[in-house]
Scaffold this motif. Structure first.
Motif, PDB file in Angstrom:
ATOM      1  N   TRP A 213      49.254  42.222  35.350  1.00  0.00           N
ATOM      2  CA  TRP A 213      49.369  40.777  36.263  1.00  0.00           C
ATOM      3  C   TRP A 213      49.097  39.609  35.961  1.00  0.00           C
ATOM      4  N   ILE A 214      48.082  39.630  34.509  1.00  0.00           N
ATOM      5  CA  ILE A 214      48.008  38.529  33.888  1.00  0.00           C
ATOM      6  C   ILE A 214      48.146  38.275  32.854  1.00  0.00           C
ATOM      7  N   GLY A 215      48.316  39.032  31.999  1.00  0.00           N
ATOM      8  CA  GLY A 215      49.135  38.487  30.456  1.00  0.00           C
ATOM      9  C   GLY A 215      50.323  37.641  30.551  1.00  0.00           C
ATOM     10  N   GLY A 216      51.142  37.592  31.451  1.00  0.00           N
ATOM     11  CA  GLY A 216      51.859  35.893  31.478  1.00  0.00           C
ATOM     12  C   GLY A 216      50.735  34.321  31.810  1.00  0.00           C
TER      13      GLY A 216
ATOM     14  N   GLN B 231      43.238  45.389  29.785  1.00  0.00           N
ATOM     15  CA  GLN B 231      44.852  46.113  29.221  1.00  0.00           C
ATOM     16  C   GLN B 231      45.051  46.967  30.911  1.00  0.00           C
ATOM     17  N   VAL B 232      43.959  47.138  31.245  1.00  0.00           N
ATOM     18  CA  VAL B 232      44.931  47.821  32.901  1.00  0.00           C
ATOM     19  C   VAL B 232      45.594  46.336  33.810  1.00  0.00           C
ATOM     20  N   LEU B 233      45.089  45.952  33.627  1.00  0.00           N
ATOM     21  CA  LEU B 233      45.278  44.036  34.247  1.00  0.00           C
ATOM     22  C   LEU B 233      46.519  43.054  33.934  1.00  0.00           C
TER      23      LEU B 233
ATOM     24  N   ALA C 235      27.402  38.354  28.705  1.00  0.00           N
ATOM     25  CA  ALA C 235      28.983  37.624  29.924  1.00  0.00           C
ATOM     26  C   ALA C 235      30.056  37.311  29.329  1.00  0.00           C
ATOM     27  N   ALA C 236      29.155  36.781  27.942  1.00  0.00           N
ATOM     28  CA  ALA C 236      30.485  36.045  27.233  1.00  0.00           C
ATOM     29  C   ALA C 236      30.901  37.226  26.337  1.00  0.00           C
ATOM     30  N   ILE C 237      29.739  37.988  25.600  1.00  0.00           N
ATOM     31  CA  ILE C 237      30.363  39.261  25.728  1.00  0.00           C
ATOM     32  C   ILE C 237      31.969  39.946  25.955  1.00  0.00           C
ATOM     33  N   ALA C 238      31.571  40.080  27.450  1.00  0.00           N
ATOM     34  CA  ALA C 238      32.009  41.198  27.734  1.00  0.00           C
ATOM     35  C   ALA C 238      33.481  40.398  28.275  1.00  0.00           C
ATOM     36  N   PHE C 239      33.101  38.849  28.564  1.00  0.00           N
ATOM     37  CA  PHE C 239      34.460  38.499  28.973  1.00  0.00           C
ATOM     38  C   PHE C 239      35.934  38.527  27.353  1.00  0.00           C
ATOM     39  N   LEU C 240      34.722  38.544  26.229  1.00  0.00           N
ATOM     40  CA  LEU C 240      35.120  38.093  24.889  1.00  0.00           C
ATOM     41  C   LEU C 240      36.490  39.389  24.869  1.00  0.00           C
ATOM     42  N   PHE C 241      35.717  40.445  25.202  1.00  0.00           N
ATOM     43  CA  PHE C 241      36.713  41.466  25.144  1.00  0.00           C
ATOM     44  C   PHE C 241      37.561  42.043  26.554  1.00  0.00           C
ATOM     45  N   PHE C 242      37.335  40.931  27.176  1.00  0.00           N
ATOM     46  CA  PHE C 242      38.146  41.604  28.354  1.00  0.00           C
ATOM     47  C   PHE C 242      39.347  40.434  28.150  1.00  0.00           C
ATOM     48  N   LEU C 243      39.209  39.161  27.458  1.00  0.00           N
ATOM     49  CA  LEU C 243      40.786  38.597  27.368  1.00  0.00           C
ATOM     50  C   LEU C 243      41.389  39.777  26.028  1.00  0.00           C
ATOM     51  N   TYR C 244      40.648  40.282  24.667  1.00  0.00           N
ATOM     52  CA  TYR C 244      40.974  40.560  23.687  1.00  0.00           C
ATOM     53  C   TYR C 244      42.255  41.833  24.068  1.00  0.00           C
ATOM     54  N   GLY C 245      41.160  43.272  25.493  1.00  0.00           N
ATOM     55  CA  GLY C 245      42.052  43.132  26.457  1.00  0.00           C
ATOM     56  C   GLY C 245      43.441  43.042  26.564  1.00  0.00           C
ATOM     57  N   ALA C 246      43.381  42.180  27.205  1.00  0.00           N
ATOM     58  CA  ALA C 246      44.538  40.961  27.927  1.00  0.00           C
ATOM     59  C   ALA C 246      45.627  40.651  27.072  1.00  0.00           C
ATOM     60  N   ARG C 247      45.683  40.269  26.056  1.00  0.00           N
ATOM     61  CA  ARG C 247      46.500  39.363  25.046  1.00  0.00           C
ATOM     62  C   ARG C 247      46.803  40.769  23.810  1.00  0.00           C
ATOM     63  N   LEU C 248      46.468  42.162  24.094  1.00  0.00           N
ATOM     64  CA  LEU C 248      47.044  43.021  23.255  1.00  0.00           C
ATOM     65  C   LEU C 248      48.012  43.115  24.508  1.00  0.00           C
TER      66      LEU C 248
END
Length: 334
Positions: A180-183, A175-177, A36-49
């Protein structure tokens, strides 16, 4: 010669896994939490780029192609060449870990920081690191399939599917989200930075616990570790020279050469650890050892080089960067 505090935390986590490895039900819980941590980690990577930042960077495509070629072509070729050092300096598991090290993407934060210190092209370093991380999500497991094959511990076609589901899908979702969550991610980047670093510590604990239970550490001796360090020192030196003088031969200016050197010669611990845990299973502890050692080595060496490049630029302002140079990140992390 800085010692990254995060490396000390990683070493402490390794020590904890050695003294108190997760077993039985505890191992199942740790494995599930790590997934779960790995999946969340890469979710954050996508949201930050930043998609806009990435698209703007495409205008400097020659530089990015050069960095990608260093990361995913030259590095792996050198890794394959090190096969000749088995069994003189390296064991088969250490060689597999070294080869895996050459397949992971470049860093982001430390590339930016060192490029800034050395008065190089900081925007190019930002884009180069981001592109490398993005390409690495797909390229690293594919290269592992081609070069490691059945020798890659737990690697199989199922591992490739698991990589897609556990890494690529969360990244794309981020990336998709992002709209809405980038800020929110930007405003709380320090807190979320602690979260992703904590996730990596959990991954390390789980991987090294499995290694302790399986007894893989009996395969490593101090002599082999010394041999591994020597091989990695040569690998880093070769890449630093190739990126600097190769970029000169390709007629890049000084600022671009600085960005190419720091983005093209380093490897990402944050991206490599989660991938190794998926690809190697119980053998992940040995597989990530070369990456952990190389990570600290590259920070120490590149810190010295960056300061020297900065002094050279100050002595000759015409050689300095034409872009603003302000350190945007610390030397640790990805």
């Amino acid at each position: 010669m800085p010692v990254d505090p995060y490396i000390l935390l990683l070493l402490g986590t390794v020590g904890l896994a050695a003294l108190l490895p997760a077993r039985g039900t505890g191992a199942d819980v740790a494995s599930g939490a790590s997934t779960a941590a790995i999946a969340f980690l890469f979710f954050l990577y996508g949201a930050r780029l930043s998609t806009r930042e990435a698209m703007d960077g495409l205008r400097h495509w020659r530089l990015h192609v050069t960095v990608l070629a260093c990361t995913f072509v030259v590095f792996p070729l050198l890794g394959l060449a090190s096969r000749g050092l088995v069994p003189v300096l390296l064991t088969d598991p250490l060689y597999q870990g070294l080869l895996f090290l050459t397949l992971v993407p470049s860093t982001i934060q430390s590339s930016i920081a060192f490029t800034s210190i050395a008065r190089g092209n900081v925007p190019a370093a930002i884009c180069a690191g981001s592109f490398s991380s993005l390409v690495g999500i797909v390229a690293t497991p594919l290269l592992a399939a081609a070069l490691l094959g059945g020798d890659g511990g737990g690697f199989s076609a199922d591992s490739l599917v698991e990589i897609v589901l556990q890494l690529l899908v969360p990244f794309v979702a981020g990336q998709v989200l992002r709209r809405w969550i980038g800020g929110f991610v930007t405003r709380h980047k320090k807190v979320l930075g602690l979260v992703d670093r904590g996730s990596i510590l959990l991954v390390v604990y789980t991987a090294f616990s499995e290694g302790m239970v399986e007894g893989v550490w009996h395969q490593v001796s101090p002599v082999r570790l010394a041999g591994l360090l020597a091989v990695e020192a040569v690998l880093l030196a070769v890449m630093l020279l190739l990126t600097w003088y190769g970029a000169k031969a390709l007629r890049f200016d000084r600022a671009d050469r600085v960005a190419i050197q720091f983005a093209g010669s380093k490897k990402s611990l944050a991206a490599g650890l989660p991938m190794a845990s998926v690809l190697f299973g119980a053998q992940a502890s040995l597989a990530v050892l070369p990456l952990m050692l190389f990570h600290q080595m590259q920070l120490m060496v590149c810190a010295v080089i960056a300061k020297r490049r900065s002094h050279d630029a100050q002595a000759d302002p015409d050689k300095g960067s034409a872009v603003p140079v302000r350190a945007t990140a610390g030397t640790g992390g990805r």
